[in-house]
Design an enzyme around this catalytic site. Structure first.
Site, short mmCIF file in Angstrom:
data_model
loop_
_atom_site.label_atom_id
_atom_site.label_comp_id
_atom_site.label_asym_id
_atom_site.label_seq_id
_atom_site.Cartn_x
_atom_site.Cartn_y
_atom_site.Cartn_z
N LYS A 249 28.06 8.27 -11.62
CA LYS A 249 27.85 7.41 -10.44
C LYS A 249 28.94 6.36 -10.44
O LYS A 249 28.98 5.49 -11.30
CB LYS A 249 26.47 6.77 -10.45
CG LYS A 249 26.21 5.96 -9.17
CD LYS A 249 24.79 5.48 -9.08
CE LYS A 249 24.44 4.95 -7.70
NZ LYS A 249 25.32 3.91 -7.19
N GLU A 299 33.80 8.94 -3.69
CA GLU A 299 33.79 7.50 -3.93
C GLU A 299 35.19 7.10 -4.40
O GLU A 299 35.73 7.71 -5.33
CB GLU A 299 32.73 7.20 -5.01
CG GLU A 299 32.41 5.75 -5.18
CD GLU A 299 31.25 5.25 -4.30
OE1 GLU A 299 30.71 6.00 -3.46
OE2 GLU A 299 30.92 4.06 -4.45
N PHE A 339 32.98 14.40 -4.26
CA PHE A 339 31.74 15.02 -4.73
C PHE A 339 31.05 15.89 -3.67
O PHE A 339 30.02 16.48 -3.95
CB PHE A 339 30.78 14.02 -5.35
CG PHE A 339 30.40 12.84 -4.48
CD1 PHE A 339 29.62 13.01 -3.35
CD2 PHE A 339 30.83 11.56 -4.81
CE1 PHE A 339 29.27 11.94 -2.57
CE2 PHE A 339 30.48 10.47 -4.02
CZ PHE A 339 29.71 10.66 -2.90
N LYS A 420 19.52 9.01 -8.17
CA LYS A 420 20.45 8.14 -8.91
C LYS A 420 19.72 7.49 -10.07
O LYS A 420 18.51 7.21 -9.98
CB LYS A 420 21.05 7.09 -7.98
CG LYS A 420 20.03 6.19 -7.33
CD LYS A 420 20.67 5.25 -6.33
CE LYS A 420 19.63 4.45 -5.58
NZ LYS A 420 20.12 3.58 -4.55
#
Ligand code: AMP
Length: 583
Positions: A249, A299, A339, A420
């Site tokens: 993450k 990201e 991703f 998450k």
């Protein structure tokens, strides 16, 4: 041809109401009276813009320019308009309540499309045209307007429509205007795929619900992003998903990249066009993506190629500016950790399973500096996942996101297909909450000079399209940050409780839910003061936060509807209780 006066009168009703049901009724009655050539413009005007978020023309109308236009229109001196503006705090109200310039008797009534097109022309001239030219154009539009119409015509260029109508309300009203509430899911699905509610409305009116059901993602139109749920521990991830893909993450900018031949556009999680912020990623996409048309998601983080490490969010976020991008790019180049893949070479990938999308990413990307596929561990073993999680934390990342192997890309959804799990903060509550500000309180004592002492914060419930209060937050920021926050909140102040807000507290200043802050607290408690969670588990009392504080200021990438949901808070409360009973 619907006169604009009908819109203006409906807008006045919407603005005055505190009931969402009444809002849906007013809006659906208005929409019903529009034809397929008008509904798109009308929807944008209700949203307070002239187009979808990602393509709405910007006005760049200063307060000064609007003041001059009002002076010319009314024949009053600029100083008087300035004085009136200080009293009313809004050029629209000055026009309607104080000036009340009646249109000339012979002037033809304004139609909805006419107003929309005149405003569009004005916005397009904003960049280049002369100041006097813009004033003239605005004044000639105002000359044909009634005072009530003038109020709303003026509010669009200054970006202060403040009708209190959210997209969910517009979608409900659209459904009712063309049938009943059963149309809502098909409207919402199309909206999630194109982020353009005006286009959805026009398609519904001109081609019917079947055409909406056939909507597909398209390069150039941002797709609403998929989000992740959270769980209490890693064992829970395995229990829910079994074997899954676990990715790092990253804490940076979520980017949705649209490549169309040589053109590249990058959208934020808010569907804003952020292309100018990321020249390095634009270049990387042009050279490293082996498809002429594609939509990728990832990201972006500041990355040090020499040491192969990512910088923390505080460094990455420096890119969020309008000037000095070239310097920021040279000092801290970004890398996009890709991703997901939503579209590639004429194929809509959103319905394909995760594993197929990921496999295609590997063949699609050439190795290079600015772009790389995010790694993923495929595992169903909680111990192995825990070790992977700890490696990410040791590498300075936020945690992990686990993804169900056979799940499609769910535009605009938050579900357990993505979970998450973040690094634990201290205290019982492990994660921060994103809360929408719905009101604020004047400061007392040392805070009096700031004009703000606390903000009233709320969670969101999409089902009822309601913001329910959870906390009054009074700490966590510097004095300067509080003042800056107050200045921003003043722009969204409204005189009564906004229709979508449920609150037992009556703050001295209400604001239309617009800004979201990241809040951390020691725990979630039960409390009769707030409305979040009332009725959950048949409890008449709501939830509240113990020692809440703002941890990262305003989250520019969140819209109020992206706030933590009421359901998430109820779940976190349950997890907390279970963790306690085990301890
Ligand atoms: P949060 O913002 O805490 O709700 O966490 C979800 C966010 O994590 C997403 O919106 C992304 O911006 C970010 N993120 C970072 N890494 C990933 C990843 N591998 N997969 C999905 N989202 C990620």
């Amino acid at each position: 041809m619907t006169p604009f006066s009908r819109l203006a009168s409906a807008f006045s009703t919407l603005e005055a109401t505190s009931s969402r049901t009444a809002m849906v009724a007013t809006l659906s009655a208005l929409l019903k009276s529009l034809d397929e050539d008008e509904v798109q413009s009308a929807v944008y005007l209700v949203q307070g813009r002239l187009g979808p978020q990602f393509d709405a023309p910007q006005f760049g109308f200063s307060e000064k320019l609007t003041t001059r236009a009002l002076a010319e229109w009314s024949g009053r001196p600029v100083a008087e308009i300035e004085r009136l503006y200080r009293t009313h705090g809004d050029h629209g109200l000055v026009a309607e309540k104080a000036l009340r310039v009646e249109k000339t008797g012979r002037a033809a009534p304004l139609s909805t499309v006419e107003v929309y097109e005149a405003l569009r022309a004005l916005a397009e001239a904003s960049g280049s045209g002369s100041v006097q030219g813009k004033i003239n154009a605005l004044v000639s539009l105002l000359r044909r307007a009634t005072p009530e119409e003038a109020k709303y015509i003026l509010r669009i260029p200054v970006g202060r429509m403040r009708l209190g109508v959210g997209d969910a309300t517009i979608m409900d009203a659209l459904a009712i205007s063309r049938g009943d509430k059963t149309l809502r899911p098909v409207i919402e699905r199309a909206y999630n795929l194109c982020s353009d509610l005006g286009l959805v409305a026009r398609t519904l009116y001109s081609a019917g619900p079947k055409a909406l059901a056939a909507f597909k993602v398209e390069v150039g139109r941002p797709v609403k992003m998929q989000f992740a749920e959270r769980v209490k521990d890693i064992a829970d991830i395995v229990r829910r998903m079994g074997k899954c893909a676990v990715e790092p993450k990253y804490d940076g900018f979520r980017c949705q990249v649209h490549k169309d031949g040589t053109g590249v556009r990058i959208f934020s999680r808010n569907q804003e066009d952020n292309t100018a912020m990321f020249p390095d990623i634009v270049r990387a996409v042009a050279t490293q993506v082996k498809a002429s048309r594609a939509i990728l998601e990832g990201e972006a983080l500041a990355y040090d190629a020499q040491t192969d490490t990512f910088f923390p969010f505080q460094v990455t976020v420096q890119r969020k500016r309008t000037h000095g991008i070239a310097e920021a790019e040279a000092a801290y180049p970004l890398r996009l950790n890709v991703f997901d893949l939503l579209y590639a070479d004429r194929t809509d990938m959103t319905c394909e399973p995760y594993q197929k999308r990921r496999a295609r990413i590997r063949t699609l990307l050439k190795a290079g500096a600015g772009l790389a596929p995010a790694p993923a561990l495929v595992s169903g073993d909680a111990d192995e996942i825990t070790r992977y999680f700890e490696t990410q934390i040791a590498d300075g990342l936020e945690g992990i996101v686990a993804k169900r192997l056979d799940s499609p890309y769910e535009a605009g959804k938050r579900s357990f297909n993505w979970i998450k799990f973040k690094r634990a903060y201290h205290g019982a509550l492990k994660d921060t909450l994103d809360l929408a500000i719905v009101g604020y309180f004047a400061g007392r004592g040392a805070r009096a000079k700031l004009g703000i002492g606390a903000v009233l914060c709320a969670v969101y419930d999409a089902k009822s399209d309601r913001f329910r209060t959870l906390a009054k937050v009074a700490s966590g920021q510097s004095d300067d940050a509080w003042i800056a926050l107050r200045t921003r909140l003043e722009k969204h102040a409204v005189s009564h409780r906004p229709a979508r807000v449920d609150s037992r507290i009556e703050p001295p200043y209400w604001v239309e839910p617009t800004l979201v802050v990241e809040v951390f607290a020691d725990e979630i408690t039960r409390s009769p003061v707030h409305t979040a969670g009332v009725g959950t588990d048949d409890e008449p009392t709501g939830f509240a936060l113990r020692f809440p504080r703002i941890v990262r200021g305003v989250r520019e990438d969140r819209q109020p509807e992206d706030a933590t949901t009421e359901r998430e808070v109820a779940r976190l409360f349950g997890l907390q209780r279970r963790a306690r009973s085990k301890a």
